[in-house]
Design a protein around this motif. Structure first.
Motif, PDB file in Angstrom:
ATOM      1  N   ASN A 109      34.289  40.041  28.916  1.00  0.00           N
ATOM      2  CA  ASN A 109      35.489  40.855  28.717  1.00  0.00           C
ATOM      3  C   ASN A 109      36.158  41.219  30.036  1.00  0.00           C
ATOM      4  OD1 ASN A 109      35.606  41.036  25.858  1.00  0.00           O
ATOM      5  ND2 ASN A 109      33.872  42.429  25.907  1.00  0.00           N
ATOM      6  N   ASP A 110      35.353  41.432  31.056  1.00  0.00           N
ATOM      7  CA  ASP A 110      35.916  41.702  32.378  1.00  0.00           C
ATOM      8  C   ASP A 110      36.780  40.523  32.828  1.00  0.00           C
ATOM      9  OD1 ASP A 110      33.573  43.377  32.005  1.00  0.00           O
ATOM     10  OD2 ASP A 110      33.702  43.873  34.130  1.00  0.00           O
ATOM     11  N   GLY A 111      36.220  39.333  32.715  1.00  0.00           N
ATOM     12  CA  GLY A 111      36.931  38.149  33.161  1.00  0.00           C
ATOM     13  C   GLY A 111      38.203  37.898  32.385  1.00  0.00           C
ATOM     14  N   LEU A 112      38.157  38.096  31.076  1.00  0.00           N
ATOM     15  CA  LEU A 112      39.327  37.852  30.242  1.00  0.00           C
ATOM     16  C   LEU A 112      40.430  38.877  30.482  1.00  0.00           C
ATOM     17  CD1 LEU A 112      37.391  36.898  27.006  1.00  0.00           C
ATOM     18  CD2 LEU A 112      38.746  35.358  28.417  1.00  0.00           C
ATOM     19  N   ARG A 113      40.053  40.029  31.007  1.00  0.00           N
ATOM     20  CA  ARG A 113      41.037  41.070  31.306  1.00  0.00           C
ATOM     21  C   ARG A 113      41.465  41.065  32.767  1.00  0.00           C
ATOM     22  NH1 ARG A 113      37.730  45.853  28.096  1.00  0.00           N
ATOM     23  NH2 ARG A 113      38.102  45.051  25.985  1.00  0.00           N
TER      24      ARG A 113
END
Length: 216
Positions: A109-113
């Motif tokens: 989720n960090d990467g996608l955000r």
């Protein structure tokens, strides 16, 4: 092959593994054994969209363990939408499970955000440090992740490399890519094209089992 996501973030035109909020309850197998394997992750671990949480890859791992009559029980501590920051905030509570083996599946989720990678890396390191400080003998397995190139090639590459770097630094076992042979394959994902189907989770379980079985 890339990690897909769970919810459209219209503010950034990216996606995130957060179809549901972070109130998913921890699912714990009913087993009195003192040896526990804690899966600490997001919706991939929680089994979002499946009819039965036991069809998610941690539940399938439990079936493999039971078939071999091994003295371990699974604790599924997956929360849909979880970030590394959220994981850092709840790690102390989860460690009350006293894991013999701790499988860390966070960061997608960090990467996608587009969260700054140094922040994500620091959060993951904090989680690792918390496990090691409280239970020095606990074996930690880190699940590697990959993301689409939405944030640019440099970010995507650095994100992918973050996991083996952390594993090497901390002497952890590494699952190279949790969604290997599943991510981006329509037949192995639900109708949203994002979350693995039961069949997809069987492949995820194999990816984990290849690393976990020799340890057990």
């Amino acid at each position: 092959m890339f990690l897909c996501s769970c919810k459209q973030d219209t503010s950034k035109n990216t996606t995130a593994l957060d179809e549901t909020n972070s109130k998913t309850e921890v699912e714990t197998t009913e087993n009195t054994t003192s040896k526990k394997i804690v899966f600490f992750g997001d919706s991939l671990t929680a089994g979002y969209g499946l009819e039965d949480v036991d069809d998610a890859y941690p539940g399938i791992i439990q079936d493999k363990i039971d078939a071999l009559d091994l003295d371990y029980s699974i604790v599924n501590s997956g929360v849909s939408g979880e970030t590394t920051s959220g994981g850092k905030n709840r790690i102390d509570w989860v460690l009350n499970e006293k894991p013999t083996i701790f499988i860390l599946e966070l960061g997608a989720n960090d990467g996608l955000r587009g969260v700054p990678l140094d922040q994500s890396k620091d959060n993951l390191q904090t989680i690792i440090d918390a496990v090691k400080k409280r239970y020095p003998d606990t074996i930690i397995i880190l699940a590697g992740m990959q993301i689409p190139p939405n944030m640019g090639q440099d970010y995507t590459t650095e994100f992918k490399n973050m996991f083996p770097e952390l594993a090497k630094k901390n002497n952890l076992h590494l699952i190279p890519f949790l969604l290997e042979d599943v991510g981006g394959i329509a037949d192995l994902n639900q109708s949203d094209g994002i979350h693995p189907t039961k069949k997809g989770h069987e492949i995820l379980a194999k990816n984990v089992w290849d690393v976990l079985q020799p340890i057990l």
